[in-house]
Design an enzyme around this catalytic site. Structure first.
Site, PDB file in Angstrom:
ATOM      1  CG  ASP A 224      -4.356   5.403   6.482  1.00  0.00           C
ATOM      2  OD1 ASP A 224      -3.133   5.230   6.744  1.00  0.00           O
ATOM      3  OD2 ASP A 224      -4.938   4.757   5.595  1.00  0.00           O
TER       4      ASP A 224
ATOM      5  CB  SER B 139      -0.938   0.008   1.210  1.00  0.00           C
ATOM      6  OG  SER B 139      -0.204  -0.136   2.413  1.00  0.00           O
TER       7      SER B 139
ATOM      8  CG  HIS C  79      -1.111   3.778   4.405  1.00  0.00           C
ATOM      9  ND1 HIS C  79      -2.390   3.354   4.733  1.00  0.00           N
ATOM     10  CD2 HIS C  79      -0.480   2.711   3.884  1.00  0.00           C
ATOM     11  CE1 HIS C  79      -2.526   2.069   4.410  1.00  0.00           C
ATOM     12  NE2 HIS C  79      -1.372   1.656   3.902  1.00  0.00           N
TER      13      HIS C  79
END
Length: 356
Positions: free
Chosen positions: A318, A32, A321
């Site tokens: 978040d 991610s 990340h």
């Protein structure tokens, strides 16, 4: 001294160009941190960021990136002067339905959020593991859907392993760290490097993990401290990172006409955390977008989430990340940084050399 000798050894086989950048494309593999939207086009995958407020600060709409704007790959693409790479699955669909005649010439992003270097990591979530990302790339090369001369001129980015390590600490705090686990991860990375070299990759950049034990999502883990980073997790991260750098240091011997570069994201992020005000940050502990302790108990955008007023002041967007601003800081350090941040050469130098 060892790094200096390694740099001199590598540069004896390279001719350094001044400008313009010699790199036409970037091929990206990982999780991610790099995913540009592959999971959005994978309808069997439950790991998603294709809803607001993801993408709100730059693109002004969700793109599937797990941040509020651009990632490191996007910033480096801008520094080089090439367009952002599209997710592999998006380009595949477009080629198959005829809306694209061919695959892009500026590279492709194969990264899948939630994936690991171990095939079984988050397998139940429908993510695309590193081994399958490699197979997707291999198919394009072997079917001559990507020009092999383009591959040899391109940058190859790899960043993965944080999901494997985080999963090691679920559902309970392990009493000890199993060296075999990290070794198994490194075996998969070594195989990946070997295979992309055989498929034509010559500029291979391996990025370390950041301090995963400091992410807000540690609040989800039993036994993890809240007032400081999870030391045991960061210990495993550092062991894995050291192994990655050893792989990079042997690449110039094992793989003729190739250059391996190690980006020490761990060190970059820890320096930012040490003096956040120097980098325009006021919060390096909490997520800008989330809920609960550290903002780490709920994914951004899910029911009940809260969001900060200025994401640029936060290290974390978040619970897992970095924010776009943090990615920009990291990208600048990788692009033009010293050997404490990226070695044996930085990405600006790597983008302006041609291999003999």
């Amino acid at each position: 001294m060892e790094n200096l000798l390694l740099t001199l050894l590598i540069l004896t086989t390279l001719y350094v160009l001044v400008s313009p950048s010699y790199v036409p494309a970037i091929f990206t593999f990982g999780d991610s941190i790099f995913d540009a939207g592959n999971n959005h086009f994978n309808k069997n995958c439950t790991v998603q960021a294709d809803f607001p407020p993801y993408g709100s600060s730059f693109f002004h709409h969700p793109t599937g990136r797990f941040t509020n704007g651009r990632t490191v790959v996007d910033f480096i693409s801008q520094f080089i002067g090439i367009n952002f790479q599209k997710p592999y699955l998006e380009t595949k669909i477009a080629v198959m339905n005829g809306s694209r005649k061919s695959y892009p010439h500026n590279g492709i992003n194969f990264a899948s959020a939630g994936s690991g270097v171990l095939r079984g990591t988050n397998e139940e979530s429908g993510v695309i593991p590193l081994q399958d990302q490699l197979q997707q790339f291999r198919a394009l090369v072997e079917q001559n859907l990507i020009d092999k001369s383009l591959v040899q001129k391109s940058l190859f980015f790899f960043e993965a392993g944080s999901n494997d390590i985080f999963s090691y600490f679920v559902p309970a705090d392990p009493p000890s760290l199993d060296p075999a686990y990290v070794q198994a991860m490194l075996v998969e990375v070594a195989t990946f490097i070997d295979q992309i070299y055989k498929l034509g990759a010559r500029r291979i950049v391996v990025f370390s993990l950041g301090p995963v034990g400091c992410i807000p999502a540690r609040a989800l883990l039993p036994g993890a401290p809240i007032d400081k980073c999870y030391g045991k997790m960061n210990l495993m991260v550092k062991e894995y990172n050291h192994g990655l750098e050893r792989l990079v240091n042997h690449m110039h011997i094992k793989y003729p006409n190739a250059i391996g570069v190690y980006g020490s994201i761990y060190n970059i992020v820890q320096q930012i955390r040490a003096i956040p005000s120097h980098y325009g940050l006021s919060d390096v502990s909490n997520a800008c977008c989330g809920k609960g302790t550290l903002g780490g108990l709920l994914q951004c955008g899910h029911d009940g989430y809260k969001i900060c007023l200025n994401p640029n002041k936060f290290l974390f967007w978040d619970y897992f990340h970095p924010s776009e601003h943090a990615y920009k800081l990291i990208s600048k350090a990788l692009w033009g940084g010293r050997k404490s941040r990226i070695r044996p050469v930085n990405l600006k130098t790597l983008a302006n050399i041609t291999l003999i």
